[in-house]
Design a protein around this motif. Structure first.
Motif, PDB file in Angstrom:
ATOM      1  N   PHE A  81      -5.702  -4.390  -5.452  1.00  0.00           N
ATOM      2  CA  PHE A  81      -5.607  -3.185  -5.960  1.00  0.00           C
ATOM      3  C   PHE A  81      -7.190  -2.607  -5.659  1.00  0.00           C
ATOM      4  O   PHE A  81      -7.065  -1.398  -5.631  1.00  0.00           O
ATOM      5  CB  PHE A  81      -5.395  -3.122  -7.444  1.00  0.00           C
ATOM      6  N   GLU A  82      -8.244  -3.613  -5.660  1.00  0.00           N
ATOM      7  CA  GLU A  82      -9.537  -3.065  -5.399  1.00  0.00           C
ATOM      8  C   GLU A  82      -9.583  -2.555  -3.887  1.00  0.00           C
ATOM      9  O   GLU A  82     -10.105  -1.418  -3.557  1.00  0.00           O
ATOM     10  CB  GLU A  82     -10.512  -4.246  -5.150  1.00  0.00           C
ATOM     11  N   LYS A  83      -8.751  -3.036  -3.074  1.00  0.00           N
ATOM     12  CA  LYS A  83      -8.778  -2.378  -1.731  1.00  0.00           C
ATOM     13  C   LYS A  83      -8.045  -1.230  -1.612  1.00  0.00           C
ATOM     14  O   LYS A  83      -8.441  -0.289  -0.609  1.00  0.00           O
ATOM     15  CB  LYS A  83      -8.086  -3.292  -0.803  1.00  0.00           C
ATOM     16  N   CYS A  84      -7.137  -0.893  -2.673  1.00  0.00           N
ATOM     17  CA  CYS A  84      -6.651   0.526  -2.663  1.00  0.00           C
ATOM     18  C   CYS A  84      -7.385   1.465  -3.639  1.00  0.00           C
ATOM     19  O   CYS A  84      -7.067   2.450  -3.807  1.00  0.00           O
ATOM     20  CB  CYS A  84      -5.348   0.302  -3.555  1.00  0.00           C
ATOM     21  N   GLY A  85      -8.606   1.136  -4.061  1.00  0.00           N
ATOM     22  CA  GLY A  85      -9.632   1.789  -4.639  1.00  0.00           C
ATOM     23  C   GLY A  85      -9.694   1.819  -5.972  1.00  0.00           C
ATOM     24  O   GLY A  85     -10.564   2.503  -6.778  1.00  0.00           O
ATOM     25  N   MET A  93      -4.836   6.199 -13.154  1.00  0.00           N
ATOM     26  CA  MET A  93      -3.667   5.320 -13.227  1.00  0.00           C
ATOM     27  C   MET A  93      -4.552   3.875 -13.371  1.00  0.00           C
ATOM     28  O   MET A  93      -5.530   3.725 -12.883  1.00  0.00           O
ATOM     29  CB  MET A  93      -2.913   5.338 -11.660  1.00  0.00           C
ATOM     30  N   PHE A  94      -3.903   2.830 -13.949  1.00  0.00           N
ATOM     31  CA  PHE A  94      -3.989   1.638 -14.261  1.00  0.00           C
ATOM     32  C   PHE A  94      -3.183   0.760 -13.787  1.00  0.00           C
ATOM     33  O   PHE A  94      -1.917   1.092 -13.526  1.00  0.00           O
ATOM     34  CB  PHE A  94      -4.597   1.346 -15.652  1.00  0.00           C
ATOM     35  N   VAL A  95      -3.806  -0.523 -13.566  1.00  0.00           N
ATOM     36  CA  VAL A  95      -2.659  -1.792 -13.186  1.00  0.00           C
ATOM     37  C   VAL A  95      -3.148  -3.022 -14.071  1.00  0.00           C
ATOM     38  O   VAL A  95      -4.477  -3.177 -14.285  1.00  0.00           O
ATOM     39  CB  VAL A  95      -2.610  -1.921 -12.025  1.00  0.00           C
ATOM     40  N   LEU A  96      -2.310  -3.544 -14.468  1.00  0.00           N
ATOM     41  CA  LEU A  96      -2.596  -5.177 -14.806  1.00  0.00           C
ATOM     42  C   LEU A  96      -1.734  -5.984 -13.809  1.00  0.00           C
ATOM     43  O   LEU A  96      -0.746  -5.862 -13.812  1.00  0.00           O
ATOM     44  CB  LEU A  96      -1.995  -5.318 -16.379  1.00  0.00           C
ATOM     45  N   THR A  97      -2.695  -6.939 -13.375  1.00  0.00           N
ATOM     46  CA  THR A  97      -2.244  -7.944 -12.207  1.00  0.00           C
ATOM     47  C   THR A  97      -2.837  -9.096 -12.290  1.00  0.00           C
ATOM     48  O   THR A  97      -4.156  -9.339 -12.552  1.00  0.00           O
ATOM     49  CB  THR A  97      -2.543  -6.939 -10.927  1.00  0.00           C
ATOM     50  N   TYR A  98      -2.290  -9.977 -11.457  1.00  0.00           N
ATOM     51  CA  TYR A  98      -2.819 -11.427 -11.390  1.00  0.00           C
ATOM     52  C   TYR A  98      -3.296 -11.255  -9.617  1.00  0.00           C
ATOM     53  O   TYR A  98      -4.078 -12.252  -9.287  1.00  0.00           O
ATOM     54  CB  TYR A  98      -1.663 -12.639 -11.300  1.00  0.00           C
ATOM     55  N   SER A  99      -3.447 -10.008  -8.882  1.00  0.00           N
ATOM     56  CA  SER A  99      -3.810 -10.099  -7.984  1.00  0.00           C
ATOM     57  C   SER A  99      -4.922  -8.814  -7.798  1.00  0.00           C
ATOM     58  O   SER A  99      -4.642  -7.775  -6.892  1.00  0.00           O
ATOM     59  CB  SER A  99      -2.829 -10.004  -6.626  1.00  0.00           C
ATOM     60  N   PRO A 100      -6.061  -8.907  -8.479  1.00  0.00           N
ATOM     61  CA  PRO A 100      -6.843  -7.601  -8.521  1.00  0.00           C
ATOM     62  C   PRO A 100      -7.529  -7.137  -6.940  1.00  0.00           C
ATOM     63  O   PRO A 100      -7.766  -5.809  -6.789  1.00  0.00           O
ATOM     64  CB  PRO A 100      -8.015  -8.345  -9.371  1.00  0.00           C
ATOM     65  N   CYS A 111      -2.492 -13.212 -21.461  1.00  0.00           N
ATOM     66  CA  CYS A 111      -1.492 -13.432 -20.012  1.00  0.00           C
ATOM     67  C   CYS A 111      -2.492 -13.668 -18.817  1.00  0.00           C
ATOM     68  O   CYS A 111      -1.971 -13.993 -18.064  1.00  0.00           O
ATOM     69  CB  CYS A 111      -1.000 -11.878 -20.055  1.00  0.00           C
ATOM     70  N   GLY A 112      -3.681 -13.348 -18.852  1.00  0.00           N
ATOM     71  CA  GLY A 112      -4.719 -13.463 -17.420  1.00  0.00           C
ATOM     72  C   GLY A 112      -4.572 -12.612 -16.757  1.00  0.00           C
ATOM     73  O   GLY A 112      -5.197 -12.283 -15.488  1.00  0.00           O
ATOM     74  N   GLU A 113      -3.677 -11.310 -16.953  1.00  0.00           N
ATOM     75  CA  GLU A 113      -3.831 -10.248 -15.948  1.00  0.00           C
ATOM     76  C   GLU A 113      -5.263  -9.510 -16.264  1.00  0.00           C
ATOM     77  O   GLU A 113      -5.705  -9.456 -17.082  1.00  0.00           O
ATOM     78  CB  GLU A 113      -2.565  -9.437 -16.193  1.00  0.00           C
ATOM     79  N   ILE A 114      -5.620  -9.027 -14.777  1.00  0.00           N
ATOM     80  CA  ILE A 114      -6.782  -8.279 -14.865  1.00  0.00           C
ATOM     81  C   ILE A 114      -6.355  -6.935 -14.834  1.00  0.00           C
ATOM     82  O   ILE A 114      -5.667  -6.259 -13.943  1.00  0.00           O
ATOM     83  CB  ILE A 114      -7.428  -8.645 -13.446  1.00  0.00           C
ATOM     84  N   PRO A 115      -7.222  -6.092 -15.676  1.00  0.00           N
ATOM     85  CA  PRO A 115      -6.849  -4.539 -15.406  1.00  0.00           C
ATOM     86  C   PRO A 115      -7.859  -3.987 -14.602  1.00  0.00           C
ATOM     87  O   PRO A 115      -9.229  -4.059 -14.508  1.00  0.00           O
ATOM     88  CB  PRO A 115      -7.163  -4.093 -16.999  1.00  0.00           C
ATOM     89  N   LEU A 116      -7.250  -2.893 -13.806  1.00  0.00           N
ATOM     90  CA  LEU A 116      -8.123  -1.940 -12.897  1.00  0.00           C
ATOM     91  C   LEU A 116      -7.494  -0.519 -13.328  1.00  0.00           C
ATOM     92  O   LEU A 116      -6.375  -0.506 -13.741  1.00  0.00           O
ATOM     93  CB  LEU A 116      -7.794  -2.622 -11.537  1.00  0.00           C
ATOM     94  N   ILE A 117      -8.545   0.338 -13.013  1.00  0.00           N
ATOM     95  CA  ILE A 117      -7.929   1.681 -12.889  1.00  0.00           C
ATOM     96  C   ILE A 117      -8.615   2.453 -11.856  1.00  0.00           C
ATOM     97  O   ILE A 117      -9.456   2.306 -11.268  1.00  0.00           O
ATOM     98  CB  ILE A 117      -8.899   2.341 -14.423  1.00  0.00           C
ATOM     99  N   ARG A 129       0.739  -1.226   0.097  1.00  0.00           N
ATOM    100  CA  ARG A 129      -0.069  -0.052   0.020  1.00  0.00           C
ATOM    101  C   ARG A 129       0.730   1.105   0.092  1.00  0.00           C
ATOM    102  O   ARG A 129       0.366   2.122  -0.591  1.00  0.00           O
ATOM    103  CB  ARG A 129      -0.983   0.020   1.299  1.00  0.00           C
ATOM    104  N   LYS A 130       1.862   1.281   0.800  1.00  0.00           N
ATOM    105  CA  LYS A 130       2.867   2.331   0.859  1.00  0.00           C
ATOM    106  C   LYS A 130       3.606   2.545  -0.526  1.00  0.00           C
ATOM    107  O   LYS A 130       3.498   3.706  -0.984  1.00  0.00           O
ATOM    108  CB  LYS A 130       3.842   2.293   1.880  1.00  0.00           C
ATOM    109  N   LEU A 131       3.857   1.473  -1.376  1.00  0.00           N
ATOM    110  CA  LEU A 131       4.470   1.843  -2.553  1.00  0.00           C
ATOM    111  C   LEU A 131       3.436   2.245  -3.458  1.00  0.00           C
ATOM    112  O   LEU A 131       3.647   3.136  -4.314  1.00  0.00           O
ATOM    113  CB  LEU A 131       5.001   0.619  -2.831  1.00  0.00           C
ATOM    114  N   VAL A 132       2.263   1.825  -3.569  1.00  0.00           N
ATOM    115  CA  VAL A 132       0.990   2.244  -4.496  1.00  0.00           C
ATOM    116  C   VAL A 132       0.859   3.647  -4.051  1.00  0.00           C
ATOM    117  O   VAL A 132       0.671   4.635  -5.015  1.00  0.00           O
ATOM    118  CB  VAL A 132      -0.294   1.367  -4.299  1.00  0.00           C
ATOM    119  N   SER A 133       0.802   4.235  -2.615  1.00  0.00           N
ATOM    120  CA  SER A 133       0.487   5.445  -2.395  1.00  0.00           C
ATOM    121  C   SER A 133       1.727   6.294  -2.846  1.00  0.00           C
ATOM    122  O   SER A 133       1.048   7.545  -3.369  1.00  0.00           O
ATOM    123  CB  SER A 133       0.381   5.759  -0.813  1.00  0.00           C
ATOM    124  N   ALA A 134       2.824   6.085  -2.957  1.00  0.00           N
ATOM    125  CA  ALA A 134       3.941   6.808  -3.557  1.00  0.00           C
ATOM    126  C   ALA A 134       3.740   6.938  -4.976  1.00  0.00           C
ATOM    127  O   ALA A 134       3.781   8.166  -5.381  1.00  0.00           O
ATOM    128  CB  ALA A 134       5.255   6.111  -3.130  1.00  0.00           C
TER     129      ALA A 134
END
Length: 151
Positions: free
Chosen positions: A110-114, A100-107, A140-146, A82-87
């Motif tokens: 990131f949902e907890k981060c908003g 900001m977006f992210v592609l991740t296997y751990s959505p 790739c199976g990554e999930i996009p979030l924004i 969370r600190k790294l995401v906040s930075a």
């Protein structure tokens, strides 16, 4: 301590990221890619040990990506991710980037981060500039979030 990465940490970042990639938990990064993009990276350090990393990569005037978020398994669930995401988010706000977006296997993280899930088709800049070069493209199976950080 959370701070911007230095060139001396590239090999540590490489080992951390590719340790997760070897377990298919994130995509690998090459040393050359890390050296070329070291200015994008934040690191979380304990003494001289690299505990975590994340990068803020600018895509367009209103769009940035959080890339390569990794925290050592022994240090997870302690708020370091969370600190790294906040930075990254803080730097994006300072640059006046709206989303900001992210592609991740751990959505869930990131949902907890908003962040909210979207379709990959909503990120054509990413798909056609980087994803098409990936060995796992198109599945790739990554999930996009924004997230909209302009508010």
């Amino acid at each position: 301590m959370l701070r911007k990465a230095t060139i001396e940490e590239v090999e540590k970042i490489y080992k951390l990221i590719n340790g997760f990639a070897s377990k298919d938990e994130m995509l690998p990064r090459s040393l050359s890619e890390l050296y070329e993009n070291i200015r994008d990276f934040y690191v979380f350090m304990e003494d001289t040990q690299l505990i975590g990393c994340a990068a803020l990569h600018i895509f367009w005037k209103d769009l940035a990506e959080i890339k390569s978020l990794a925290v050592r398994g022994s240090h997870q669930q302690r708020g370091i991710g969370r600190k790294l995401v906040s930075a990254c988010m803080q730097e994006a706000k300072e640059l006046r980037i709206a989303k900001m977006f992210v592609l991740t296997y751990s959505p869930e993280f990131f949902e907890k981060c908003g962040f909210c899930r979207i379709e990959k088709a909503e990120l054509p800049q990413k798909i056609w500039s980087e994803c098409v070069k990936c060995h796992k493209f198109p599945d790739c199976g990554e999930i996009p979030l924004i997230i909209d950080i302009s508010k």
